[in-house]
Enzyme design. Sequence first.
Site, PDB file in Angstrom:
ATOM      1  CG  PHE A 151       9.554  41.264  41.254  1.00 30.49           C
ATOM      2  CD1 PHE A 151       8.273  40.720  41.142  1.00 30.49           C
ATOM      3  CD2 PHE A 151      10.617  40.399  41.471  1.00 30.49           C
ATOM      4  CE1 PHE A 151       8.064  39.336  41.246  1.00 30.49           C
ATOM      5  CE2 PHE A 151      10.420  39.024  41.593  1.00 30.49           C
ATOM      6  CZ  PHE A 151       9.133  38.494  41.478  1.00 30.49           C
ATOM      7  CB  CYS A 283       8.762  37.039  51.249  1.00 31.71           C
ATOM      8  SG  CYS A 283       7.845  38.135  52.311  1.00 31.71           S
TER       9      CYS A 283
HETATM   10  P1  NAD Z   1      16.240  40.960  44.151  1.00 35.13           P
HETATM   11  O1  NAD Z   1      17.130  40.626  45.294  1.00 35.13           O
HETATM   12  O2  NAD Z   1      16.604  40.469  42.804  1.00 35.13           O
HETATM   13  O3  NAD Z   1      16.129  42.571  43.999  1.00 35.13           O
HETATM   14  C1  NAD Z   1      15.778  43.387  45.088  1.00 35.13           C
HETATM   15  C2  NAD Z   1      16.403  44.772  44.882  1.00 35.13           C
HETATM   16  O4  NAD Z   1      17.822  44.645  44.844  1.00 35.13           O
HETATM   17  C3  NAD Z   1      15.987  45.453  43.576  1.00 35.13           C
HETATM   18  O5  NAD Z   1      15.713  46.806  43.846  1.00 35.13           O
HETATM   19  C4  NAD Z   1      17.196  45.279  42.664  1.00 35.13           C
HETATM   20  O6  NAD Z   1      17.374  46.394  41.812  1.00 35.13           O
HETATM   21  C5  NAD Z   1      18.367  45.171  43.631  1.00 35.13           C
HETATM   22  N1  NAD Z   1      19.403  44.224  43.198  1.00 35.13           N
HETATM   23  C6  NAD Z   1      19.233  43.070  42.495  1.00 35.13           C
HETATM   24  N2  NAD Z   1      20.406  42.446  42.336  1.00 35.13           N
HETATM   25  C7  NAD Z   1      21.345  43.214  42.916  1.00 35.13           C
HETATM   26  C8  NAD Z   1      22.762  43.096  43.090  1.00 35.13           C
HETATM   27  N3  NAD Z   1      23.430  42.060  42.614  1.00 35.13           N
HETATM   28  N4  NAD Z   1      23.402  44.069  43.765  1.00 35.13           N
HETATM   29  C9  NAD Z   1      22.733  45.140  44.281  1.00 35.13           C
HETATM   30  N5  NAD Z   1      21.397  45.294  44.138  1.00 35.13           N
HETATM   31  C10 NAD Z   1      20.713  44.351  43.482  1.00 35.13           C
HETATM   32  O7  NAD Z   1      14.768  40.510  44.559  1.00 35.13           O
HETATM   33  P2  NAD Z   1      13.462  40.479  43.656  1.00 35.13           P
HETATM   34  O8  NAD Z   1      13.607  39.395  42.649  1.00 35.13           O
HETATM   35  O9  NAD Z   1      13.125  41.865  43.195  1.00 35.13           O
HETATM   36  O10 NAD Z   1      12.364  40.087  44.751  1.00 35.13           O
HETATM   37  C11 NAD Z   1      12.065  38.754  45.096  1.00 35.13           C
HETATM   38  C12 NAD Z   1      12.793  38.356  46.362  1.00 35.13           C
HETATM   39  O11 NAD Z   1      12.443  39.247  47.419  1.00 35.13           O
HETATM   40  C13 NAD Z   1      12.411  36.959  46.846  1.00 35.13           C
HETATM   41  O12 NAD Z   1      13.580  36.319  47.271  1.00 35.13           O
HETATM   42  C14 NAD Z   1      11.488  37.252  48.024  1.00 35.13           C
HETATM   43  O13 NAD Z   1      11.425  36.227  48.983  1.00 35.13           O
HETATM   44  C15 NAD Z   1      12.086  38.486  48.572  1.00 35.13           C
HETATM   45  N6  NAD Z   1      11.137  39.250  49.383  1.00 35.13           N
HETATM   46  C16 NAD Z   1      11.287  39.213  50.725  1.00 35.13           C
HETATM   47  C17 NAD Z   1      10.399  39.890  51.541  1.00 35.13           C
HETATM   48  C18 NAD Z   1      10.547  39.848  53.018  1.00 35.13           C
HETATM   49  O14 NAD Z   1       9.803  40.541  53.697  1.00 35.13           O
HETATM   50  N7  NAD Z   1      11.462  39.065  53.571  1.00 35.13           N
HETATM   51  C19 NAD Z   1       9.345  40.622  50.968  1.00 35.13           C
HETATM   52  C20 NAD Z   1       9.229  40.642  49.590  1.00 35.13           C
HETATM   53  C21 NAD Z   1      10.136  39.947  48.798  1.00 35.13           C
END
Ligand code: NAD
Length: 483
Positions: A151, A283
Amino acid sequence: MTAERLQNHIDGAWIDSDAAEVFEVTNPASGEVIGLTPLCGGDEVDAAVRAAARAYPDWRRTPVEERIQPLFRLKALLEEHAEELATIVTRENGKTLAEARGSVRRGIQMIEVACGAPTLLMGQALEDIAGGIDCESVRQPLGVFACIAPFNFPAMVPMWFFPFAVACGNTFVSKPSEQVPFSQDLVWRLIDEAGFPPGVLNLVHGGREAVDTLVEHPLVRGVSFVGSSPVAEHVYKTAAVHGKRVQALGGAKNFVIVMPDADMELTVAAIADSAFGCAGERCLAASIVLTVGDCHDEVRAGLERAMAAIEVGDGTREGVTLGPLISAAHKRKVEEFIAAGAAEGAELVLDGRETQVDGLPGGFFLGPTLFDGVTPAMSIGSDEIFGPVLCLMHTENLESALEITREQPLANASSIFTTSGKHARTFRYEIEASMAGVNIGVAAPMAFFGFGGAKGSFFGDLKAHGREAFDFFTDRKVVISRW
Ligand code: NAD
């Protein structure tokens, strides 16, 4: 006002989803529901993958010079619509307009680098590997790739992947975060206008079921994931079991080491921006400041001053430097971390929980928060908080600071502030995080360099962006010829 229900874009056409379940998208500044994301099931995801698979043979045979033309047009269209896109990012995600504009710019840069495909896709050749026998290594696309996005950067993150994938001759299915679907809706309207053949780029909305369908689908050859570490690990393992390439970028707990010889003015300003920019939902955000030697009090006092100047509010308003968190649920989670930190014995120097914004009682606002006396044993000292909460730790020397970072499971980014070349060299040599900053608060990804974390922040081997993207999205074939 009725909330708009988002559509999928499959095989070149906008299609209403028949999903029974929807996710309510809110404007984080007001709490108002602004849209409904359909949580598509397996059939709709399957239709998107099949459209991409049908488009692949012709797209693969399209000369690379022709493949990059719609990318050039998309870049021009994104420039034209950059302000509109940034406004959408702020509306659905909450970050300030200045931050949203920066993220759109970084996304556009990905397309610029992907347009270098005619050069970057080149292979290697060597004559006479044996008498009269020549050898060449060529890069070939693989088929359908998919991305699953988080998000926090609604416009930018999908652009980390699809420009490179299609420039290499693959076709693509993108699944944005259900919490922020509008940015990609506009991006796909521009993709439509840019003239990609139907099925080359497909957009499908959803949550967990959509993700699981993509990572298990037999026609998907590779998956790019960005999100939290537990989901990154799940995607990595599941996709690998199903024989796919995976790059899964996960969560972060980023340490900033401050040496006593640092330029304190620069250091404090950079750390405050890193920790509280994008409401800490980055992140690459600074999460822990590790002061070394006798600079602790100066760093703390400087941070308190910088935090007092932060203006919390609606990200569309001039002068606001800290927007709301993404949702009421996430705000609660961050508040629980603050409560746990205080209960575990850290000193709560500044508490953002009481922050109110005039005229926006429904917004998910949380003021900047500072803890001192944090230890790695505390939850705030080791878990990803993903909010405007900064923790101070103290240690005696650089070696013990590095030792603290080594004990952490996550290793996305880390920075050192110092005027000593020796300290900077030791840091860049020893630090495990794969984005390392020297006198830089956010060691941010650039389109022309590789990007991805280490340890529990990254699952896979080939990282995103730059030349690594061309490795991820192609396979190498070696041809040995005698005539
Ligand atoms: P999230 O893991 O909750 O969701 C990411 C994606 O996975 C979404 O599209 C969601 O629909 C899907 N998803 C969520 N739960 C799932 C499940 N149980 N099974 C399958 N799919 C699932 O992450 P978020 O809250 O949207 O984003 C924040 C996180 O992303 C933070 O941990 C942040 O550090 C990380 N992030 C990392 C980077 C990087 O480059 N390493 C960049 C941006 C964000």
